[in-house]
Motif scaffolding. Structure first.
Motif, mmCIF file in Angstrom:
data_model
loop_
_atom_site.group_PDB
_atom_site.id
_atom_site.type_symbol
_atom_site.label_atom_id
_atom_site.label_comp_id
_atom_site.label_asym_id
_atom_site.label_seq_id
_atom_site.Cartn_x
_atom_site.Cartn_y
_atom_site.Cartn_z
ATOM 1 N N GLY A 6 0.867 -1.588 -0.003
ATOM 2 C CA GLY A 6 0.139 -0.078 0.446
ATOM 3 C C GLY A 6 0.816 1.429 0.035
ATOM 4 O O GLY A 6 1.141 2.244 -1.013
ATOM 5 N N VAL A 44 2.255 1.788 -3.716
ATOM 6 C CA VAL A 44 1.373 2.420 -4.245
ATOM 7 C C VAL A 44 1.192 3.908 -4.027
ATOM 8 O O VAL A 44 1.065 4.490 -5.515
ATOM 9 N N LEU A 90 -0.883 0.861 -11.617
ATOM 10 C CA LEU A 90 -1.746 -0.141 -10.822
ATOM 11 C C LEU A 90 -2.088 -1.508 -11.578
ATOM 12 O O LEU A 90 -2.377 -2.768 -10.964
ATOM 13 N N LYS A 91 -2.484 -1.192 -12.648
ATOM 14 C CA LYS A 91 -2.523 -2.383 -13.682
ATOM 15 C C LYS A 91 -1.204 -3.392 -13.547
ATOM 16 O O LYS A 91 -1.744 -4.344 -13.347
ATOM 17 N N LYS A 117 0.734 -3.577 -12.009
ATOM 18 C CA LYS A 117 0.765 -4.225 -9.992
ATOM 19 C C LYS A 117 -0.462 -5.516 -9.786
ATOM 20 O O LYS A 117 -0.202 -5.636 -8.424
ATOM 21 N N ILE A 160 -3.479 -4.366 -10.007
ATOM 22 C CA ILE A 160 -4.400 -3.659 -8.846
ATOM 23 C C ILE A 160 -5.675 -2.893 -10.686
ATOM 24 O O ILE A 160 -5.195 -1.615 -11.464
ATOM 25 N N LYS A 161 -6.946 -3.510 -10.590
ATOM 26 C CA LYS A 161 -7.751 -3.294 -11.551
ATOM 27 C C LYS A 161 -8.535 -1.700 -11.008
ATOM 28 O O LYS A 161 -9.343 -2.440 -10.271
ATOM 29 N N LEU A 162 -8.798 -0.508 -10.977
ATOM 30 C CA LEU A 162 -9.718 0.301 -10.757
ATOM 31 C C LEU A 162 -10.266 0.763 -11.751
ATOM 32 O O LEU A 162 -9.157 0.706 -13.000
ATOM 33 N N LYS A 194 -12.591 5.379 -10.393
ATOM 34 C CA LYS A 194 -11.357 5.525 -9.236
ATOM 35 C C LYS A 194 -10.352 5.631 -9.387
ATOM 36 O O LYS A 194 -10.287 6.340 -7.876
#
Length: 65
Positions: free
Chosen positions: A12, A15, A40-41, A43, A45-47, A51
């Protein structure tokens, strides 16, 4: 369980640090948000775009406080 919390805190922090770094980059906001989404993608993490914008606004608000 405690080690899992430590790992999640480290991830966290990484990021959040990357997001702050990108927010201070001298680029247009849309380009910066795209870069955050791409990071993020990568890593895992999809938002959704909305968002990402919320995240960017929250970070900016925290920095202005």
């Amino acid at each position: 369980m405690k080690s899992l919390n430590i790992i999640l805190a480290v991830i966290g922090g990484a990021v959040a640090g990357a997001a702050v770094g990108l927010l201070f980059a001298p680029e247009k906001g849309e380009t910066t948000r795209d870069e955050i989404a791409k990071f993020l993608k990568e890593k895992g993490i999809k938002l959704k775009k909305s968002k990402i914008e919320e995240l960017a606004e929250e970070i900016a608000d925290e920095m202005n406080s």
